[in-house]
Design a protein around this motif. Structure first.
Motif, mmCIF file in Angstrom:
data_model
loop_
_atom_site.group_PDB
_atom_site.id
_atom_site.type_symbol
_atom_site.label_atom_id
_atom_site.label_comp_id
_atom_site.label_asym_id
_atom_site.label_seq_id
_atom_site.Cartn_x
_atom_site.Cartn_y
_atom_site.Cartn_z
ATOM 1 N N ASP A 330 4.526 -1.458 -4.386
ATOM 2 C CA ASP A 330 3.779 -2.004 -5.530
ATOM 3 C C ASP A 330 2.766 -3.055 -5.075
ATOM 4 O OD1 ASP A 330 5.092 -0.385 -7.286
ATOM 5 O OD2 ASP A 330 6.560 -1.905 -7.911
ATOM 6 N N GLU A 331 3.146 -3.895 -4.119
ATOM 7 C CA GLU A 331 2.215 -4.911 -3.623
ATOM 8 C C GLU A 331 1.029 -4.266 -2.894
ATOM 9 O OE1 GLU A 331 4.992 -8.844 -2.737
ATOM 10 O OE2 GLU A 331 5.012 -7.167 -1.302
ATOM 11 N N ALA A 332 1.306 -3.211 -2.133
ATOM 12 C CA ALA A 332 0.224 -2.523 -1.428
ATOM 13 C C ALA A 332 -0.732 -1.865 -2.414
ATOM 14 C CB ALA A 332 0.807 -1.481 -0.471
ATOM 15 N N VAL A 333 -0.182 -1.204 -3.424
ATOM 16 C CA VAL A 333 -1.032 -0.583 -4.449
ATOM 17 C C VAL A 333 -1.863 -1.645 -5.162
ATOM 18 C CG1 VAL A 333 -1.007 0.644 -6.661
ATOM 19 C CG2 VAL A 333 0.463 1.416 -4.771
ATOM 20 N N ASP A 334 -1.248 -2.775 -5.463
ATOM 21 C CA ASP A 334 -1.974 -3.856 -6.129
ATOM 22 C C ASP A 334 -3.115 -4.366 -5.251
ATOM 23 O OD1 ASP A 334 -2.226 -5.920 -8.280
ATOM 24 O OD2 ASP A 334 -1.731 -7.263 -6.613
ATOM 25 N N ALA A 335 -2.850 -4.498 -3.947
ATOM 26 C CA ALA A 335 -3.898 -4.966 -3.033
ATOM 27 C C ALA A 335 -5.054 -3.964 -2.979
ATOM 28 C CB ALA A 335 -3.320 -5.182 -1.634
ATOM 29 N N ALA A 351 -12.541 -8.784 -0.681
ATOM 30 C CA ALA A 351 -11.768 -7.536 -0.674
ATOM 31 C C ALA A 351 -11.195 -7.266 0.709
ATOM 32 C CB ALA A 351 -12.673 -6.385 -1.116
ATOM 33 N N ILE A 352 -11.978 -7.526 1.736
ATOM 34 C CA ILE A 352 -11.500 -7.322 3.107
ATOM 35 C C ILE A 352 -10.337 -8.246 3.414
ATOM 36 C CG2 ILE A 352 -12.146 -7.694 5.531
ATOM 37 C CD1 ILE A 352 -14.945 -6.579 4.737
ATOM 38 N N ASP A 353 -10.415 -9.483 2.959
ATOM 39 C CA ASP A 353 -9.314 -10.422 3.186
ATOM 40 C C ASP A 353 -8.012 -9.885 2.576
ATOM 41 O OD1 ASP A 353 -10.964 -12.137 4.540
ATOM 42 O OD2 ASP A 353 -11.300 -13.479 2.842
ATOM 43 N N LEU A 354 -8.098 -9.324 1.368
ATOM 44 C CA LEU A 354 -6.900 -8.765 0.725
ATOM 45 C C LEU A 354 -6.308 -7.633 1.562
ATOM 46 C CD1 LEU A 354 -7.529 -8.411 -3.133
ATOM 47 C CD2 LEU A 354 -5.598 -9.513 -2.006
ATOM 48 N N LEU A 355 -7.162 -6.733 2.041
ATOM 49 C CA LEU A 355 -6.669 -5.601 2.807
ATOM 50 C C LEU A 355 -6.211 -6.008 4.199
ATOM 51 C CD1 LEU A 355 -9.229 -2.874 1.705
ATOM 52 C CD2 LEU A 355 -6.866 -3.150 0.963
#
Length: 500
Positions: A330-335, A351-355
């Motif tokens: 769920d956290e990966a999908v949210d990211a 966005a890059i920081d999140l990924l």
């Protein structure tokens, strides 16, 4: 100008300083922080209406505005002692003029200083070496983040009152990307100042860090001798010299120039980009001549700033891995979803920081972790962080099925490899893209254009000409026969035919 011009209700505009690539630069005073600053204000050309040229002029004005903001983004990313700091950016509502607020550099431009030297009293060797060494140190850091200045010349270099050299005007800097249409003109477009342009620049070929080294070599020659390496005449243009004339010997004009320095200069002006030294290598040769006490230290040694105050850092080291709890699905999908929303708002680095965070905490589910990595690679490509993009895309591409998404990512990998000078790998990816019979016309057109532009770099000029000529009817159909894309293609083909 108004008698008392307050820009954006904050900056009191004073005396003009000069002009940069995209606007005029003024000395100003920040009324809120009570400090002097430099303000670059974009030129606003008048665009008459109701004429056949109006649309083209309006498009050119929009392009200039985009370039102005690109300079701001480029300069703001650097945060280097050798580049003026960016303080603020905005658009003055009273005049609809974009502006950039920067650190005010008190000193003199290098071209003004060079004029002060004479044949009888030339610039001291150590002085020239110190200026060039500082510039090389800054360029080493600039090149590390995939930026190429493309217009290194004395008027774009300033010596501060404390002796620091600053590199100015990133208005034509290239965030090393040769993007898809409508940026087709990035290849085959000549950018720079004729006395200082590398062979690849005057030919309209892809440029990279070696082009900045060539320009710096021309500046070094001018500091030492009072003139640029090549002199234009009625029979020989700068272009002809840069393409065909071997660099002169410094020692023929300055016998006091050490052999090592002359050898360095010859290498910096090599006709072959890959034969030129890196900026860091230039710094190392110049350092002893600049009479700076130096010793080799690791990047993280706290003594280094005192012993080597302007040295570029060594090769980037991988960050030590720290054990962190894995993300849930769920956290990966949210990211992934949040990064997509940020990218849609052009917040690419957020966005890059999140990924990056998600990639550092893999879920352990291969499909989810692969999705995070491929989206990260794609966003790094879009953000023109091509060195990182290549590393990520090379990792994920072998794990993808042969589908439309994989083909698009191969195209992105090709463009990123082109940006960092890996032409053979880029060509291999472009050929793989074109081998996919399912790709749409736009992607096939763009990949064909990029391949046609790159093939001459690998000695396949005839194939490049053939491919570009076969592509011309589609560009005419898509953009019109008088479009900039068709004119650029025609210039490139004519240029290649002359050279072959």
């Amino acid at each position: 100008m108004d008698e008392d011009w307050i820009l954006a209700d904050r900056y009191r505009i004073g005396s003009p300083i000069g002009s940069g690539g995209m606007g005029h630069v003024w000395e100003a005073h920040d009324l809120q922080l009570d400090r002097d600053v430099a303000v670059k204000i974009m030129r606003q050309p008048a665009v008459p209406g109701g004429t056949p040229e109006s649309a083209e002029l309006a498009a050119a004005a929009a392009t200039d505005r985009e370039r102005f903001f690109r300079e701001i983004r480029t300069t703001a990313r650097l945060e280097l002692s050798g580049v003026p700091a960016v303080y603020d950016v905005g658009v003055d509502p009273a005049r609809d003029q974009p502006f950039l607020v920067m650190q005010l550099i008190r000193g003199a431009t290098l071209d003004d200083l060079i004029i002060g030297f004479t044949r009888e009293e030339p610039a001291p060797l150590s002085w020239c070496a110190a200026v060039a060494a500082q510039a090389a140190a800054t360029l080493a850091e600039v090149h590390r983040v995939d930026i190429v200045h493309r217009d290194i010349k004395p008027s774009n270099m300033m010596v501060h009152a404390d002796g620091q050299v600053k590199i100015l005007d990133f208005g034509v800097a290239l965030l090393q990307g040769v993007q898809a249409l409508p940026k087709l003109t990035q290849l085959g477009m000549t950018v720079g100042s004729p006395p200082y342009m590398s062979r690849e620049q005057v030919l309209g070929n892809p440029v990279g860090p070696p082009s900045d080294i060539y320009g710096l070599g021309c500046v070094l020659h001018e500091m030492l001798t009072g003139r640029v390496p090549f002199t234009e005449s009625s029979s020989r243009s700068y272009r002809d010299h840069h393409v065909n004339t071997p660099p002169p010997s410094l020692r023929s004009t300055r016998p006091d120039v050490p052999i090592d320095l002359d050898d360095l200069f010859q290498a910096m002006l090599s006709k072959t980009p890959t034969s030129r030294p890196s900026a860091a290598a230039v710094y190392e040769v110049l350092l002893p001549l600049a009479q700076v006490v130096a010793r080799a230290l690791d990047d993280d040694d706290p003594r280094r700033p005192f012993l080597r105050p302007l040295a570029p850092r060594g090769p980037r080291k991988s960050t030590p891995k720290v054990h962190r709890a894995p993300m849930t699905i769920d956290e990966a999908v949210d990211a992934i979803e949040r990064s997509a929303a940020l990218a849609a708002e052009e917040q690419l680095h957020a966005a890059i920081d999140l990924l990056d965070e998600a990639a550092a905490r893999p879920t352990g589910v291969p499909a989810a972790d692969l999705e995070v990595r491929l989206r990260l690679g794609s966003l790094l490509h879009l953000a023109e962080e091509h060195t990182r993009a290549v590393a990520v895309l090379e990792e994920v591409l072998p794990n993808l099925e042969q589908d439309e998404q994989a083909t698009e990512l191969r195209y992105q990998a090709a463009i990123s490899h082109t940006a960092i000078g890996n032409f053979e790998t880029a060509v291999r990816y472009l050929r793989a893209v074109l081998a996919d019979d399912t790709i749409d016309g736009t992607l096939r057109r763009d990949a064909s254009y990029q391949l046609g532009m790159l093939l001459p770099e690998l000695g396949e000029a005839a194939d490049g000409i053939h491919l570009l000529e076969s592509l011309r009817p589609q560009l005419v159909a898509d953009f019109g026969g008088d479009s900039v894309h068709v004119r650029t293609l025609d210039r490139r083909v004519a240029q290649l035919k002359r050279l072959t």
